[in-house]
Every structure is written in structure tokens, then in C-alpha cells.
Design a protein around this motif. Sequence first.
Motif, PDB file in Angstrom:
ATOM      1  N   PHE A  40       0.827  -1.212   0.000  1.00 19.15           N
ATOM      2  CA  PHE A  40       0.000   0.000   0.000  1.00 19.15           C
ATOM      3  C   PHE A  40       0.859   1.259   0.000  1.00 19.15           C
ATOM      4  CE2 PHE A  40      -3.533  -2.541   2.255  1.00 19.15           C
ATOM      5  CZ  PHE A  40      -4.059  -2.916   1.030  1.00 19.15           C
ATOM      6  N   ALA A  41       1.936   1.266   0.803  1.00 20.10           N
ATOM      7  CA  ALA A  41       2.805   2.431   0.867  1.00 20.10           C
ATOM      8  C   ALA A  41       3.493   2.672  -0.476  1.00 20.10           C
ATOM      9  CB  ALA A  41       3.847   2.252   1.974  1.00 20.10           C
ATOM     10  N   THR A  42       3.946   1.588  -1.107  1.00 15.63           N
ATOM     11  CA  THR A  42       4.600   1.713  -2.416  1.00 15.63           C
ATOM     12  C   THR A  42       3.627   2.231  -3.461  1.00 15.63           C
ATOM     13  OG1 THR A  42       6.066  -0.130  -1.836  1.00 15.63           O
ATOM     14  CG2 THR A  42       5.917   0.475  -4.166  1.00 15.63           C
ATOM     15  N   PHE A  43       2.408   1.739  -3.414  1.00 15.97           N
ATOM     16  CA  PHE A  43       1.387   2.205  -4.369  1.00 15.97           C
ATOM     17  C   PHE A  43       1.133   3.696  -4.192  1.00 15.97           C
ATOM     18  CE2 PHE A  43      -3.084   3.245  -5.150  1.00 15.97           C
ATOM     19  CZ  PHE A  43      -3.177   2.934  -6.497  1.00 15.97           C
ATOM     20  N   ALA A  44       1.000   4.156  -2.925  1.00 13.96           N
ATOM     21  CA  ALA A  44       0.763   5.578  -2.676  1.00 13.96           C
ATOM     22  C   ALA A  44       1.935   6.420  -3.169  1.00 13.96           C
ATOM     23  CB  ALA A  44       0.525   5.812  -1.180  1.00 13.96           C
TER      24      ALA A  44
END
Length: 350
Positions: A40-44
Motif C-alpha cells: 500500500f505504501a509503495t502504491f501511494a
Amino acid sequence: MRRLRGEELHDRPDYALVGVLHIPELQQSPGRAISRRVVFATFALVATAVIVFLDRDGYRDTQDNPLSFLDAMYYSAVTLSTTGYGDITPITPSARLINLLIITPLRVLFLIVLIGTTLEVLTERSRQALKIQRWRNSVRNHTVVIGYGTKGRTAIDAMIGDGVKTSEIVVVDANPDVLEVAAARGLVTVRGDATKSDVLRLAGVVHASSIVVAANRDDTAVLATLTARELNPRAKIVASIRESENTHLMRQSGANSVVVSSETAGRLLGIATMTPSVVEVIEDLLTPDEGYAIAEREVEPTETGGSPSHTRDIVLGVVRDGKLHRVDDIVVEQIEVGDRLLYVRKGASE
């Protein structure tokens, strides 16, 4: 546990029951939870970098160089982490609007992911309260097991072996350590004194179809049975006691069936000294997972009017109008509609 005078558990709001009533949920491994947060952090981060790069003309660095995708990634990383060195800044109104409407929410999402463990602890109480509310509104025709000692665990094993779902069993005990073990098995647990009506109400005794009393003390078992029968006059109550002299007290308290654990164990020990194979057969019949097991079923239409001994199963008794009759009883010489047969069936592993 501290409780206000006159306040009963079943009247409390759902959020106040967290820690008393526990609804199990699927367990997730720490590695998988961390991996999801990293994704999720990488996607954001990537989504923010793409947005910045597409609007790169609206940004300026300290050297007035055009922004590359690496610069966009760099800006996104320091912005989402709230570091903000200020070496790359939005200068056009459109870039600033995008920062306000898109990048700022992504920054909040990124921070939530990073500190997700802390937030999860903070939101666990709310999630449990919501689960408790849903469970209390839907629980019906379940089984309440009072006491999660050796007898209670064995009784639950037998029920699960006979096909009862763990979600249909509620365990009541005052020991938080044993309740953790029960919750790990997927059982709903209620922490409290089972002789108190508010604790049993919280366990849904009013709507239960059966109640198993497996307390460690006979006096506790009598009081719990009396309280449960007062709350639910229709439920089937099965109780275990240590001393046979307390059998009449249990029946007067409302138990439908009473098992004297000490005498039952003594009989098996006595039989084992002379005919140990008989004990093996009895244990086999009491273990539904393998070998043979004792079960109960409805009478089939083709069996009505016939003798219990002429059915396809080995019938041990006939239940008629709630009363058990032995197979050789003249009253049940002919099977009637509505009868239930107590028979020997093959175990689950057969």
C-alpha cells in the motif's frame, strides 16, 4: 472487573463489552500484514510520483531544472513522509490545487500505512464493538458451554466431531487464560461468573438451544444450571457433577441430563480390570472421529410401523415425546411418525 451497582452486562453498550465478550476472527501472519502495508505504501508513493511527473511543468526546483521522474519520486517521498526539504515546490495554481486535493490525502494514507500497527490497536476496540453488535443481533439456537476445563473442552471436541460449527458454540469461563485458548479455536467467549444471570444473558442463553454445564465444582454447577433454566425454560441442559448425591439437586435445578463424572470413570476402571475390550468399545462409541459412534436421527417414512430391530442401523433406543425408551420396550415395538432413533453409526473417518 469493576462494575457499577445495578448495571448488568447485557444492558451495556457494545463498546463497553470489549474484553468481556470476544468474537473470534481469522488470524493473519505478521509477515503477511507487513507485506500488505509495504504494498500500500509503495502504491501511494508511485501514484503520487506519477501525478507530480504528469504536472511537472507546474513545479520548480532550486536550480530551475526541468523535473525528471526521479525528481518526481524524490519529491513524493519527502512530501509523503512530511520531511519537506523545500528544494522542489509547486508554483502554478493547478499544481498547488492537485497538491491540496490529491497529494495531501495520499500523504495521510501513506502515514496511516506507516503507523498502521498503532492505529490498529486504537481501532481494535471499535471493530470488536461492531462485531459484538452484529453477533448479539444474530445469535440464535447455539450451544453455551459453561466451563472450559477438561470436561468442557472434551464436550466441545465431541460436538465439533458431530458436525457442530465452532461459530455455534459460546464458552463461558472466569479464567482469561483458558478463554484465550478457546478463542484461538474460533469459539466465541464470555468472561465472567456463570452463576450470574447477566453473564449468561450476554452469552445468549435466552436464545440457546442447548447448554452444557461443565463447572469444576458441584455447587457452581447447580447455581449455573438454576440460573440458566430460569433464563431459558426450553433449552436442553446437560450437566456434569463429581458426586452422585448431588444428582437430585441438578435435576431440581432444571438439568435434563446429569453425568456423574467420578462414578462414570470408576465404572470404566472397574470394567477394564475384567474386560478391557469392553472399555475400548465404549471409548470407540464416544469418539465420533473414528470407528463407530452413537448418534440420533429422525425416523424415515419407510420405517414407520416396523420394529426398531428391523431398520438398516443398529438401534439402541427410541426417543418418543422427549422420553428415551430401550429398544426392547413394548411401548416402542412399532416405530411411529415423530420418533427419533438412537443408533450406532460409522465414525467420520470411516
